[in-house]
Scaffold this motif. Structure first.
Motif, PDB file in Angstrom:
ATOM      1  N   VAL A 104      41.856   6.964  28.193  1.00 16.47           N
ATOM      2  CA  VAL A 104      41.007   7.828  29.020  1.00 16.47           C
ATOM      3  C   VAL A 104      39.524   7.525  28.787  1.00 16.47           C
ATOM      4  CG1 VAL A 104      40.652   9.896  27.591  1.00 16.47           C
ATOM      5  CG2 VAL A 104      41.003  10.143  30.026  1.00 16.47           C
ATOM      6  N   LYS A 105      39.215   6.932  27.652  1.00 14.45           N
ATOM      7  CA  LYS A 105      37.836   6.507  27.370  1.00 14.45           C
ATOM      8  C   LYS A 105      37.521   5.147  27.987  1.00 14.45           C
ATOM      9  CE  LYS A 105      36.656   9.839  24.518  1.00 14.45           C
ATOM     10  NZ  LYS A 105      35.583  10.740  24.796  1.00 14.45           N
ATOM     11  N   ALA A 106      38.468   4.606  28.782  1.00 16.81           N
ATOM     12  CA  ALA A 106      38.328   3.337  29.502  1.00 16.81           C
ATOM     13  C   ALA A 106      38.196   2.147  28.563  1.00 16.81           C
ATOM     14  CB  ALA A 106      37.162   3.388  30.497  1.00 16.81           C
ATOM     15  N   LYS A 107      38.901   2.190  27.455  1.00 14.45           N
ATOM     16  CA  LYS A 107      38.961   1.043  26.547  1.00 14.45           C
ATOM     17  C   LYS A 107      40.020   0.091  27.095  1.00 14.45           C
ATOM     18  CE  LYS A 107      36.524   3.042  23.135  1.00 14.45           C
ATOM     19  NZ  LYS A 107      35.336   2.588  22.545  1.00 14.45           N
ATOM     20  N   GLY A 108      39.607  -1.103  27.481  1.00 21.09           N
ATOM     21  CA  GLY A 108      40.522  -2.053  28.098  1.00 21.09           C
ATOM     22  C   GLY A 108      41.669  -2.468  27.189  1.00 21.09           C
ATOM     23  N   TRP A 109      41.391  -2.704  25.936  1.00 20.49           N
ATOM     24  CA  TRP A 109      42.434  -3.131  25.003  1.00 20.49           C
ATOM     25  C   TRP A 109      43.475  -2.028  24.781  1.00 20.49           C
ATOM     26  CZ3 TRP A 109      43.027  -0.181  20.694  1.00 20.49           C
ATOM     27  CH2 TRP A 109      41.937   0.602  20.302  1.00 20.49           C
ATOM     28  N   ALA A 110      43.059  -0.783  24.921  1.00 19.17           N
ATOM     29  CA  ALA A 110      43.987   0.334  24.717  1.00 19.17           C
ATOM     30  C   ALA A 110      45.070   0.349  25.796  1.00 19.17           C
ATOM     31  CB  ALA A 110      43.239   1.659  24.700  1.00 19.17           C
ATOM     32  N   ARG A 111      44.737  -0.131  26.995  1.00 19.26           N
ATOM     33  CA  ARG A 111      45.742  -0.195  28.048  1.00 19.26           C
ATOM     34  C   ARG A 111      46.851  -1.174  27.681  1.00 19.26           C
ATOM     35  NH1 ARG A 111      43.120  -1.052  33.777  1.00 19.26           N
ATOM     36  NH2 ARG A 111      42.270  -2.892  32.768  1.00 19.26           N
ATOM     37  N   ILE A 112      46.483  -2.276  27.061  1.00 15.26           N
ATOM     38  CA  ILE A 112      47.479  -3.261  26.638  1.00 15.26           C
ATOM     39  C   ILE A 112      48.346  -2.689  25.519  1.00 15.26           C
ATOM     40  CG2 ILE A 112      47.785  -5.540  25.588  1.00 15.26           C
ATOM     41  CD1 ILE A 112      45.101  -6.283  27.066  1.00 15.26           C
ATOM     42  N   VAL A 113      47.700  -2.024  24.568  1.00 18.71           N
ATOM     43  CA  VAL A 113      48.449  -1.416  23.459  1.00 18.71           C
ATOM     44  C   VAL A 113      49.404  -0.345  23.993  1.00 18.71           C
ATOM     45  CG1 VAL A 113      48.243  -0.044  21.347  1.00 18.71           C
ATOM     46  CG2 VAL A 113      46.682  -1.949  21.749  1.00 18.71           C
ATOM     47  N   LEU A 114      48.940   0.463  24.947  1.00 21.19           N
ATOM     48  CA  LEU A 114      49.810   1.484  25.513  1.00 21.19           C
ATOM     49  C   LEU A 114      51.002   0.856  26.234  1.00 21.19           C
ATOM     50  CD1 LEU A 114      50.220   4.527  25.749  1.00 21.19           C
ATOM     51  CD2 LEU A 114      49.003   4.460  27.911  1.00 21.19           C
ATOM     52  N   CYS A 115      50.803  -0.284  26.874  1.00 22.31           N
ATOM     53  CA  CYS A 115      51.926  -0.983  27.517  1.00 22.31           C
ATOM     54  C   CYS A 115      52.963  -1.411  26.485  1.00 22.31           C
ATOM     55  CB  CYS A 115      51.430  -2.211  28.278  1.00 22.31           C
ATOM     56  SG  CYS A 115      50.620  -1.847  29.822  1.00 22.31           S
ATOM     57  N   VAL A 116      52.506  -1.935  25.367  1.00 21.21           N
ATOM     58  CA  VAL A 116      53.435  -2.368  24.315  1.00 21.21           C
ATOM     59  C   VAL A 116      54.174  -1.167  23.734  1.00 21.21           C
ATOM     60  CG1 VAL A 116      53.565  -3.423  22.019  1.00 21.21           C
ATOM     61  CG2 VAL A 116      52.108  -4.441  23.783  1.00 21.21           C
ATOM     62  N   LEU A 117      53.440  -0.080  23.478  1.00 18.15           N
ATOM     63  CA  LEU A 117      54.080   1.133  22.956  1.00 18.15           C
ATOM     64  C   LEU A 117      55.061   1.708  23.979  1.00 18.15           C
ATOM     65  CD1 LEU A 117      51.008   2.809  21.242  1.00 18.15           C
ATOM     66  CD2 LEU A 117      52.932   1.693  20.120  1.00 18.15           C
ATOM     67  N   ALA A 118      54.682   1.676  25.240  1.00 22.22           N
ATOM     68  CA  ALA A 118      55.568   2.174  26.296  1.00 22.22           C
ATOM     69  C   ALA A 118      56.846   1.349  26.349  1.00 22.22           C
ATOM     70  CB  ALA A 118      54.865   2.146  27.649  1.00 22.22           C
ATOM     71  N   LEU A 119      56.719   0.055  26.169  1.00 20.40           N
ATOM     72  CA  LEU A 119      57.898  -0.804  26.159  1.00 20.40           C
ATOM     73  C   LEU A 119      58.837  -0.410  25.017  1.00 20.40           C
ATOM     74  CD1 LEU A 119      59.270  -3.298  27.423  1.00 20.40           C
ATOM     75  CD2 LEU A 119      57.999  -4.680  25.778  1.00 20.40           C
ATOM     76  N   GLY A 120      58.279  -0.143  23.847  1.00 19.50           N
ATOM     77  CA  GLY A 120      59.090   0.297  22.712  1.00 19.50           C
ATOM     78  C   GLY A 120      59.752   1.639  22.962  1.00 19.50           C
TER      79      GLY A 120
END
Length: 171
Positions: A104-120
């Protein structure tokens, strides 16, 4: 001082509603993972005993009646797997909550991390949906999967991309 205020105001104006929705839905999915883990660890073997007992009686009734297999042994074996899954849900859920805050703070790298966590989380929830878990845990699994997939989709929509690019431009 006024340039700082105007830059801060500009950054706030660029906050994307799609990023906010993605972070909110992702937070819900991650929170449900934490709830799943807590429910299982708090409920213990008593939570999984009914479905394991029913499965064992249906598929290994001869072994149970002959005394070669006890229901308690089957529950103990199943609980080890569920306990490991609960630990993973707790870790992924807490990391997902933290990452959703950064999305929500618009950190681009956080979107990638959230994708990996979502996959798990989706993988664990999908595995649990096909397992002998109680209906309450399966309901949490289904909602978790929907939330995490929706969060991943929302965070890569054009409005979200523009917000992340806008944040990078103001740095």
């Amino acid at each position: 001082m006024s340039s700082y205020v105007s830059a801060s105001t500009t950054a706030r104006k660029r906050r994307s509603s799609t990023l906010t929705v993605a972070a909110s839905i992702g937070s819900l999915g991650a929170l449900l993972g934490v709830v799943w883990g807590i429910l299982l660890l708090a409920g213990g073997k008593g939570l999984i005993r009914p479905p394991v007992e029913a499965y064992t009686k249906q598929n290994a009734g001869d072994l149970v009646s002959s005394g070669l297999l006890s229901i308690d042994d089957a529950v103990d074996a199943a609980y080890q797997t569920f306990q490991s899954r609960a630990d993973m849900f707790l870790v992924l859920g807490v990391l997902g909550l933290i990452t959703a805050f950064l999305v929500v703070k618009a950190k681009g790298w956080a979107r990638i991390v959230l994708c990996v966590l979502a996959l798990g989380i989706v993988g664990l929830a999908g595995d649990d949906l096909t397992d002998l878990s109680p209906g309450s845990l399966k309901a949490l699994d289904a909602v978790m999967m929907i939330c995490m997939v929706a969060a991943v989709v929302c965070q890569w929509l054009p409005g979200s991309n523009a917000a992340v690019r806008g944040r990078k431009a103001t740095r």
